[in-house]
Scaffold this motif. Sequence first.
Motif, PDB file in Angstrom:
ATOM      1  N   SER A 212       0.849  -1.191   0.000  1.00  0.00           N
ATOM      2  CA  SER A 212       0.000   0.000   0.000  1.00  0.00           C
ATOM      3  C   SER A 212       0.878   1.232   0.000  1.00  0.00           C
ATOM      4  CB  SER A 212      -0.915   0.013   1.236  1.00  0.00           C
ATOM      5  OG  SER A 212      -1.744  -1.121   1.265  1.00  0.00           O
ATOM      6  N   PHE A 213       0.306   2.331  -0.418  1.00  0.00           N
ATOM      7  CA  PHE A 213       1.089   3.573  -0.464  1.00  0.00           C
ATOM      8  C   PHE A 213       0.156   4.754  -0.235  1.00  0.00           C
ATOM      9  CE2 PHE A 213      -0.455   2.737  -4.677  1.00  0.00           C
ATOM     10  CZ  PHE A 213      -0.879   3.973  -5.131  1.00  0.00           C
ATOM     11  N   LEU A 214       0.733   5.879   0.101  1.00  0.00           N
ATOM     12  CA  LEU A 214       0.001   7.119   0.313  1.00  0.00           C
ATOM     13  C   LEU A 214       0.188   8.021  -0.902  1.00  0.00           C
ATOM     14  CD1 LEU A 214       0.955   7.969   4.025  1.00  0.00           C
ATOM     15  CD2 LEU A 214      -1.205   7.049   3.196  1.00  0.00           C
ATOM     16  N   ASP A 215      -0.903   8.649  -1.288  1.00  0.00           N
ATOM     17  CA  ASP A 215      -0.801   9.652  -2.332  1.00  0.00           C
ATOM     18  C   ASP A 215      -1.578  10.885  -1.914  1.00  0.00           C
ATOM     19  OD1 ASP A 215      -3.432   9.023  -2.632  1.00  0.00           O
ATOM     20  OD2 ASP A 215      -3.234   8.111  -4.610  1.00  0.00           O
ATOM     21  N   SER A 216      -1.761  11.819  -2.847  1.00  0.00           N
ATOM     22  CA  SER A 216      -2.397  13.094  -2.509  1.00  0.00           C
ATOM     23  C   SER A 216      -3.860  12.931  -2.103  1.00  0.00           C
ATOM     24  CB  SER A 216      -2.301  14.067  -3.689  1.00  0.00           C
ATOM     25  OG  SER A 216      -2.946  13.514  -4.827  1.00  0.00           O
ATOM     26  N   GLN A 217      -4.502  11.802  -2.473  1.00  0.00           N
ATOM     27  CA  GLN A 217      -5.903  11.583  -2.150  1.00  0.00           C
ATOM     28  C   GLN A 217      -6.115  10.713  -0.907  1.00  0.00           C
ATOM     29  OE1 GLN A 217      -8.332  13.126  -3.835  1.00  0.00           O
ATOM     30  NE2 GLN A 217      -6.735  14.099  -5.065  1.00  0.00           N
ATOM     31  N   SER A 218      -5.043  10.108  -0.388  1.00  0.00           N
ATOM     32  CA  SER A 218      -5.203   9.165   0.715  1.00  0.00           C
ATOM     33  C   SER A 218      -5.689   9.832   1.989  1.00  0.00           C
ATOM     34  CB  SER A 218      -3.867   8.460   0.985  1.00  0.00           C
ATOM     35  OG  SER A 218      -3.454   7.749  -0.163  1.00  0.00           O
ATOM     36  N   LEU A 219      -5.248  11.042   2.260  1.00  0.00           N
ATOM     37  CA  LEU A 219      -5.593  11.727   3.502  1.00  0.00           C
ATOM     38  C   LEU A 219      -6.720  12.729   3.310  1.00  0.00           C
ATOM     39  CD1 LEU A 219      -1.963  12.405   4.797  1.00  0.00           C
ATOM     40  CD2 LEU A 219      -3.441  10.443   5.246  1.00  0.00           C
ATOM     41  N   TYR A 220      -7.462  12.572   2.241  1.00  0.00           N
ATOM     42  CA  TYR A 220      -8.530  13.537   1.936  1.00  0.00           C
ATOM     43  C   TYR A 220      -9.746  13.257   2.806  1.00  0.00           C
ATOM     44  CZ  TYR A 220     -12.401  15.725  -0.553  1.00  0.00           C
ATOM     45  OH  TYR A 220     -13.512  16.450  -0.872  1.00  0.00           O
ATOM     46  N   ARG A 221     -10.348  14.297   3.361  1.00  0.00           N
ATOM     47  CA  ARG A 221     -11.595  14.199   4.114  1.00  0.00           C
ATOM     48  C   ARG A 221     -12.435  15.425   3.806  1.00  0.00           C
ATOM     49  NH1 ARG A 221     -11.662  14.523  10.561  1.00  0.00           N
ATOM     50  NH2 ARG A 221     -11.227  16.683   9.979  1.00  0.00           N
ATOM     51  N   ARG A 222     -13.683  15.207   3.450  1.00  0.00           N
ATOM     52  CA  ARG A 222     -14.561  16.311   3.100  1.00  0.00           C
ATOM     53  C   ARG A 222     -14.798  17.197   4.328  1.00  0.00           C
ATOM     54  NH1 ARG A 222     -17.775  17.277  -1.057  1.00  0.00           N
ATOM     55  NH2 ARG A 222     -17.462  15.162  -1.853  1.00  0.00           N
ATOM     56  N   ILE A 223     -14.651  18.476   4.143  1.00  0.00           N
ATOM     57  CA  ILE A 223     -14.852  19.432   5.226  1.00  0.00           C
ATOM     58  C   ILE A 223     -16.316  19.824   5.275  1.00  0.00           C
ATOM     59  CG2 ILE A 223     -14.248  21.724   6.091  1.00  0.00           C
ATOM     60  CD1 ILE A 223     -11.555  21.431   4.754  1.00  0.00           C
ATOM     61  N   LYS A 224     -16.898  19.727   6.469  1.00  0.00           N
ATOM     62  CA  LYS A 224     -18.282  20.134   6.653  1.00  0.00           C
ATOM     63  C   LYS A 224     -18.324  21.602   7.083  1.00  0.00           C
ATOM     64  CE  LYS A 224     -19.961  15.558   7.941  1.00  0.00           C
ATOM     65  NZ  LYS A 224     -20.668  14.760   8.970  1.00  0.00           N
ATOM     66  N   GLY A 225     -19.133  22.370   6.385  1.00  0.00           N
ATOM     67  CA  GLY A 225     -19.241  23.780   6.727  1.00  0.00           C
ATOM     68  C   GLY A 225     -19.947  23.982   8.064  1.00  0.00           C
ATOM     69  N   GLU A 226     -19.426  24.866   8.890  1.00  0.00           N
ATOM     70  CA  GLU A 226     -20.017  25.175  10.181  1.00  0.00           C
ATOM     71  C   GLU A 226     -20.345  26.659  10.239  1.00  0.00           C
ATOM     72  OE1 GLU A 226     -17.317  23.980  13.164  1.00  0.00           O
ATOM     73  OE2 GLU A 226     -17.420  21.835  12.686  1.00  0.00           O
ATOM     74  N   ARG A 227     -21.496  26.943  10.817  1.00  0.00           N
ATOM     75  CA  ARG A 227     -21.914  28.331  10.940  1.00  0.00           C
ATOM     76  C   ARG A 227     -21.375  28.905  12.247  1.00  0.00           C
ATOM     77  NH1 ARG A 227     -28.097  30.622  10.204  1.00  0.00           N
ATOM     78  NH2 ARG A 227     -27.551  32.852  10.298  1.00  0.00           N
ATOM     79  N   ARG A 228     -20.642  29.974  12.142  1.00  0.00           N
ATOM     80  CA  ARG A 228     -20.060  30.601  13.322  1.00  0.00           C
ATOM     81  C   ARG A 228     -20.905  31.782  13.751  1.00  0.00           C
ATOM     82  NH1 ARG A 228     -13.573  30.679  11.823  1.00  0.00           N
ATOM     83  NH2 ARG A 228     -13.396  28.439  11.397  1.00  0.00           N
ATOM     84  N   GLU A 229     -21.135  31.851  15.048  1.00  0.00           N
ATOM     85  CA  GLU A 229     -21.958  32.924  15.607  1.00  0.00           C
ATOM     86  C   GLU A 229     -21.067  33.972  16.272  1.00  0.00           C
ATOM     87  OE1 GLU A 229     -25.057  33.089  15.106  1.00  0.00           O
ATOM     88  OE2 GLU A 229     -25.470  31.060  14.362  1.00  0.00           O
TER      89      GLU A 229
END
Length: 352
Positions: A212-229
């Motif tokens: 197995s190997f790591l590439d630019s997509q291996s550590l990708y995680r979709r960021i969820k938008g958060e509303r800041r008050e």
Amino acid sequence: MREYNSYVYASYAALKNARENPDFQLQALLSAHQNTEKLVDELKSLFNGIKRYYQRLAGQQDINILLREHLDQYKEKLFDQIYYPLKTIDSVPRFKGEILRILNAWSMDREVMDRIVGQGIRRRLFSSEEQGREESYAMLNAVINTYENIEELIAGVDAKHNEYVNASIDRIRYIVNADRSARGNLVDLLKNAGREDILNEMRGKFLLSRHSFLDSQSLYRRIKGERREGEKAKPLERRVESPAAVDGFLTELRRQYSDAKIDRYILSIMGERGELYSEEASIRSPEDFILFLLGTLRGGERRAPFSVEFFQGNVERNDCSLPRLCFREKGRKRADRGEGEGEGEGNAGGAV
């Protein structure tokens, strides 16, 4: 190897020399016209040459022949010797502006055109003054129109070159991937090594282990938008217009839209009446809008064949906001338009 740039320089040199030696103005115009026709013919031949390479791709199945045509023939004989110099040697943009400036000045100077016609009659190139004037203006306008639109012809060559290169690479990839030899089968096995059934079959026949190997997509995680008050909105930054940037923009427009082109457009929309108000303008395309605005600048120049008079406010025409004004052909009397219509103090600062 085609000497595209020599045609441009030859036209420029002939016209510049004729400006200092008026007795050779007819010869300069003939030379510029002939060299411009040759330039267009050579660019069309280059376009058709690339097109022929592109057409041969579909029927070729041998990857060695494909590589030889692409690397040995197309790259060395056509790209390196013809296309690359055309894109890197800057004689077309370098001399284009001066060629257009000289020819536009000749077209507005009756004395120069009379001299050219007279030289043609003496050399028996023209049978009459009327024929000479017609053919002289035809040659002059042909050269002007060619150089005003030369970028479109070169852009067509660029598009065909990119189309051929992409198609050639895709064809080579297709043949490599479709190869059913030992190399092609090995490629298929490696591509499907993630399937359990294929992997189990391979384990019984080959000494293989999983990696197995790591590439630019291996550590990708979709960021969820958060509303800041509680955070205050930041005000928008107001952009400060740079006078130098505006001057540079206007200079570039002047290069693309010559005075003669602006004059022809404004005089054509005036019609026989010899004047036109903003309310009567018909803006059919972005180029009409640009020429209309450039006409407002051109109308204030002494050598312009028309004048411009500004009024208060703007006019909406075909989703375009135009300054309220009147173009009027010089030497024409002002036409009556009815009480109150088009009145107002002169104002050249109307928003656009």
